[in-house]
Design a protein around this motif. Structure first.
Motif, PDB file in Angstrom:
ATOM      1  N   TRP A   1       0.847  -1.183   0.000  1.00 44.27           N
ATOM      2  CA  TRP A   1       0.000   0.000   0.000  1.00 44.27           C
ATOM      3  C   TRP A   1       0.883   1.234   0.000  1.00 44.27           C
ATOM      4  CZ3 TRP A   1      -4.485  -0.543   4.080  1.00 44.27           C
ATOM      5  CH2 TRP A   1      -5.403  -1.509   3.617  1.00 44.27           C
ATOM      6  N   ALA A   2       0.439   2.254  -0.716  1.00 42.77           N
ATOM      7  CA  ALA A   2       1.098   3.559  -0.714  1.00 42.77           C
ATOM      8  C   ALA A   2       0.115   4.557  -0.125  1.00 42.77           C
ATOM      9  CB  ALA A   2       1.504   3.957  -2.127  1.00 42.77           C
ATOM     10  N   LEU A   3       0.487   5.141   0.987  1.00 40.17           N
ATOM     11  CA  LEU A   3      -0.326   6.159   1.636  1.00 40.17           C
ATOM     12  C   LEU A   3       0.194   7.523   1.206  1.00 40.17           C
ATOM     13  CD1 LEU A   3      -2.297   7.326   3.772  1.00 40.17           C
ATOM     14  CD2 LEU A   3      -0.474   6.984   5.456  1.00 40.17           C
ATOM     15  N   ILE A   4      -0.679   8.318   0.604  1.00 44.94           N
ATOM     16  CA  ILE A   4      -0.363   9.684   0.184  1.00 44.94           C
ATOM     17  C   ILE A   4      -1.248  10.591   1.037  1.00 44.94           C
ATOM     18  CG2 ILE A   4      -0.242  11.282  -1.766  1.00 44.94           C
ATOM     19  CD1 ILE A   4       1.350   8.662  -2.205  1.00 44.94           C
ATOM     20  N   ALA A   5      -0.637  11.463   1.856  1.00 45.43           N
ATOM     21  CA  ALA A   5      -1.452  12.217   2.806  1.00 45.43           C
ATOM     22  C   ALA A   5      -0.914  13.612   3.082  1.00 45.43           C
ATOM     23  CB  ALA A   5      -1.529  11.449   4.124  1.00 45.43           C
ATOM     24  N   ASP A   6      -1.846  14.470   3.474  1.00 47.51           N
ATOM     25  CA  ASP A   6      -1.518  15.754   4.086  1.00 47.51           C
ATOM     26  C   ASP A   6      -2.487  15.918   5.251  1.00 47.51           C
ATOM     27  OD1 ASP A   6      -3.953  16.739   3.057  1.00 47.51           O
ATOM     28  OD2 ASP A   6      -3.006  18.034   1.572  1.00 47.51           O
ATOM     29  N   ALA A   7      -2.540  17.081   5.843  1.00 52.38           N
ATOM     30  CA  ALA A   7      -3.353  17.268   7.043  1.00 52.38           C
ATOM     31  C   ALA A   7      -4.853  17.266   6.786  1.00 52.38           C
ATOM     32  CB  ALA A   7      -2.964  18.566   7.743  1.00 52.38           C
TER      33      ALA A   7
ATOM     34  N   LYS B   1      -5.247  18.636  12.933  1.00 54.01           N
ATOM     35  CA  LYS B   1      -4.270  17.777  12.258  1.00 54.01           C
ATOM     36  C   LYS B   1      -4.054  16.503  13.065  1.00 54.01           C
ATOM     37  CE  LYS B   1      -1.672  21.490  10.101  1.00 54.01           C
ATOM     38  NZ  LYS B   1      -0.403  22.233  10.081  1.00 54.01           N
ATOM     39  N   ALA B   2      -3.959  16.656  14.378  1.00 56.30           N
ATOM     40  CA  ALA B   2      -3.766  15.497  15.251  1.00 56.30           C
ATOM     41  C   ALA B   2      -4.970  14.563  15.201  1.00 56.30           C
ATOM     42  CB  ALA B   2      -3.500  15.956  16.686  1.00 56.30           C
ATOM     43  N   VAL B   3      -6.165  15.132  15.139  1.00 60.05           N
ATOM     44  CA  VAL B   3      -7.386  14.322  15.045  1.00 60.05           C
ATOM     45  C   VAL B   3      -7.367  13.512  13.750  1.00 60.05           C
ATOM     46  CG1 VAL B   3      -9.897  14.436  14.723  1.00 60.05           C
ATOM     47  CG2 VAL B   3      -8.806  15.807  16.507  1.00 60.05           C
ATOM     48  N   PHE B   4      -7.010  14.147  12.632  1.00 57.83           N
ATOM     49  CA  PHE B   4      -6.981  13.429  11.349  1.00 57.83           C
ATOM     50  C   PHE B   4      -5.885  12.364  11.349  1.00 57.83           C
ATOM     51  CE2 PHE B   4      -5.990  13.294   6.658  1.00 57.83           C
ATOM     52  CZ  PHE B   4      -7.102  12.531   6.330  1.00 57.83           C
ATOM     53  N   ALA B   5      -4.733  12.674  11.917  1.00 61.13           N
ATOM     54  CA  ALA B   5      -3.654  11.685  12.000  1.00 61.13           C
ATOM     55  C   ALA B   5      -4.112  10.468  12.795  1.00 61.13           C
ATOM     56  CB  ALA B   5      -2.413  12.310  12.625  1.00 61.13           C
ATOM     57  N   ARG B   6      -4.854  10.705  13.879  1.00 58.70           N
ATOM     58  CA  ARG B   6      -5.368   9.600  14.694  1.00 58.70           C
ATOM     59  C   ARG B   6      -6.380   8.772  13.900  1.00 58.70           C
ATOM     60  NH1 ARG B   6      -6.376  12.189  19.038  1.00 58.70           N
ATOM     61  NH2 ARG B   6      -8.491  12.807  18.518  1.00 58.70           N
ATOM     62  N   GLU B   7      -7.293   9.434  13.167  1.00 60.90           N
ATOM     63  CA  GLU B   7      -8.286   8.711  12.354  1.00 60.90           C
ATOM     64  C   GLU B   7      -7.592   7.857  11.294  1.00 60.90           C
ATOM     65  OE1 GLU B   7     -10.695  11.857  10.760  1.00 60.90           O
ATOM     66  OE2 GLU B   7     -11.769  12.171  12.645  1.00 60.90           O
ATOM     67  N   LEU B   8      -6.591   8.416  10.659  1.00 63.59           N
ATOM     68  CA  LEU B   8      -5.861   7.694   9.617  1.00 63.59           C
ATOM     69  C   LEU B   8      -5.088   6.517  10.210  1.00 63.59           C
ATOM     70  CD1 LEU B   8      -5.121   7.535   6.666  1.00 63.59           C
ATOM     71  CD2 LEU B   8      -3.418   9.318   7.040  1.00 63.59           C
TER      72      LEU B   8
ATOM     73  N   PHE C   1       2.858  16.991   8.661  1.00 70.28           N
ATOM     74  CA  PHE C   1       1.853  15.970   8.936  1.00 70.28           C
ATOM     75  C   PHE C   1       2.508  14.603   9.137  1.00 70.28           C
ATOM     76  CE2 PHE C   1      -1.589  12.982   7.762  1.00 70.28           C
ATOM     77  CZ  PHE C   1      -2.450  13.294   8.794  1.00 70.28           C
ATOM     78  N   LEU C   2       3.602  14.359   8.435  1.00 69.79           N
ATOM     79  CA  LEU C   2       4.318  13.094   8.606  1.00 69.79           C
ATOM     80  C   LEU C   2       4.763  12.924  10.056  1.00 69.79           C
ATOM     81  CD1 LEU C   2       5.528  10.533   7.380  1.00 69.79           C
ATOM     82  CD2 LEU C   2       7.527  11.895   6.733  1.00 69.79           C
ATOM     83  N   GLY C   3       5.254  13.995  10.658  1.00 71.27           N
ATOM     84  CA  GLY C   3       5.645  13.935  12.061  1.00 71.27           C
ATOM     85  C   GLY C   3       4.470  13.621  12.969  1.00 71.27           C
ATOM     86  N   GLU C   4       3.346  14.244  12.695  1.00 70.04           N
ATOM     87  CA  GLU C   4       2.127  13.990  13.478  1.00 70.04           C
ATOM     88  C   GLU C   4       1.682  12.540  13.307  1.00 70.04           C
ATOM     89  OE1 GLU C   4      -0.390  14.991  16.241  1.00 70.04           O
ATOM     90  OE2 GLU C   4       0.626  16.690  15.304  1.00 70.04           O
ATOM     91  N   LEU C   5       1.730  12.058  12.089  1.00 68.02           N
ATOM     92  CA  LEU C   5       1.316  10.688  11.792  1.00 68.02           C
ATOM     93  C   LEU C   5       2.230   9.678  12.480  1.00 68.02           C
ATOM     94  CD1 LEU C   5      -0.832   9.236  10.143  1.00 68.02           C
ATOM     95  CD2 LEU C   5       0.711   9.319   8.178  1.00 68.02           C
ATOM     96  N   ARG C   6       3.519   9.940  12.474  1.00 63.28           N
ATOM     97  CA  ARG C   6       4.472   9.028  13.122  1.00 63.28           C
ATOM     98  C   ARG C   6       4.176   8.883  14.614  1.00 63.28           C
ATOM     99  NH1 ARG C   6       9.979  10.866  10.032  1.00 63.28           N
ATOM    100  NH2 ARG C   6       9.943   9.196   8.479  1.00 63.28           N
TER     101      ARG C   6
ATOM    102  N   HIS D   1      -8.721   3.378  -1.004  1.00 60.71           N
ATOM    103  CA  HIS D   1      -9.424   4.090   0.064  1.00 60.71           C
ATOM    104  C   HIS D   1      -9.034   5.557   0.052  1.00 60.71           C
ATOM    105  CE1 HIS D   1     -11.763   4.368   3.733  1.00 60.71           C
ATOM    106  NE2 HIS D   1     -10.786   5.058   4.291  1.00 60.71           N
ATOM    107  N   SER D   2     -10.005   6.399   0.343  1.00 61.04           N
ATOM    108  CA  SER D   2      -9.793   7.844   0.399  1.00 61.04           C
ATOM    109  C   SER D   2     -10.411   8.383   1.679  1.00 61.04           C
ATOM    110  CB  SER D   2     -10.479   8.473  -0.809  1.00 61.04           C
ATOM    111  OG  SER D   2      -9.731   9.514  -1.318  1.00 61.04           O
ATOM    112  N   MET D   3      -9.723   9.322   2.326  1.00 60.82           N
ATOM    113  CA  MET D   3     -10.245   9.954   3.543  1.00 60.82           C
ATOM    114  C   MET D   3     -10.040  11.452   3.429  1.00 60.82           C
ATOM    115  SD  MET D   3      -8.700   7.468   6.542  1.00 60.82           S
ATOM    116  CE  MET D   3      -9.557   8.237   7.902  1.00 60.82           C
ATOM    117  N   GLU D   4     -11.002  12.206   3.963  1.00 59.02           N
ATOM    118  CA  GLU D   4     -10.874  13.660   4.008  1.00 59.02           C
ATOM    119  C   GLU D   4     -11.256  14.138   5.390  1.00 59.02           C
ATOM    120  OE1 GLU D   4     -12.114  16.412   1.033  1.00 59.02           O
ATOM    121  OE2 GLU D   4     -12.101  14.847  -0.500  1.00 59.02           O
ATOM    122  N   HIS D   5     -10.582  15.184   5.808  1.00 61.67           N
ATOM    123  CA  HIS D   5     -10.879  15.811   7.097  1.00 61.67           C
ATOM    124  C   HIS D   5     -11.259  17.251   6.797  1.00 61.67           C
ATOM    125  CE1 HIS D   5     -10.784  16.093  11.429  1.00 61.67           C
ATOM    126  NE2 HIS D   5     -10.165  17.251  11.322  1.00 61.67           N
TER     127      HIS D   5
END
Length: 144
Positions: A5-11, A72-79, A101-106, A30-34
């Motif tokens: 899988w390749a995850l392409i994301a921003d906040a 941003k933190a909420v979306f990172a948690r959902e993802l 966002f990568l830092g938040e996701l990590r 799969h696609s997600m939007e915040h």
């Protein structure tokens, strides 16, 4: 062939593509939007008050967290929760995300999901046309 899988994301949005090897296009799975809310919708209209150092003085309190950073933190948690739910469906995961966002996701990704990450690209590719993504992901997907 392993499932990648390749995850392409921003906040604000994320797309997950499945990579099935050379000569195969990336397939959106799969696609997600915040929803980015306006600042006035994220904070209450009145700031809290605290007693000041002088007799009877009161001072307005600033919010302790930037409301947009919180979102941003909420979306990172959902993802990260989505990835955790589907971690057993994938053999490897590559991640391309806007640097902040990568830092938040990590911070939010579980150890199980992190163990599947095989490549990271700290670049925002969310606005790149799907047909051009393999060119940008070639190093992390190990595309020949």
């Amino acid at each position: 062939m392993p499932t990648t899988w390749a995850l392409i994301a921003d906040a604000a949005k994320a797309n997950i593509f499945q990579y099935q090897g050379p000569n195969n296009p990336l397939k959106l799975i799969h696609s997600m939007e915040h929803q980015n809310k306006l600042t006035q919708d994220l904070i209450s209209s009145e700031r809290g008050r605290t007693s000041g150092p002088g007799n009877g003085q009161r001072a307005a309190m600033e919010p302790s967290t930037d409301p947009h950073e919180h979102e941003k933190a909420v979306f990172a948690r959902e993802l990260s929760q989505y990835l955790e739910k589907h971690v057993d469906s994938v053999d490897r995961l590559v991640v391309a995300a806007a640097p902040k966002f990568l830092g938040e996701l990590r911070q939010k990704i579980s150890k199980r999901v992190n163990a599947k990450i095989d490549g990271v690209l700290d670049k925002d590719l969310t606005n790149i046309p799907e047909i051009e993504l393999p060119k940008h992901l070639s190093a992390v997907l190990n595309i020949g």
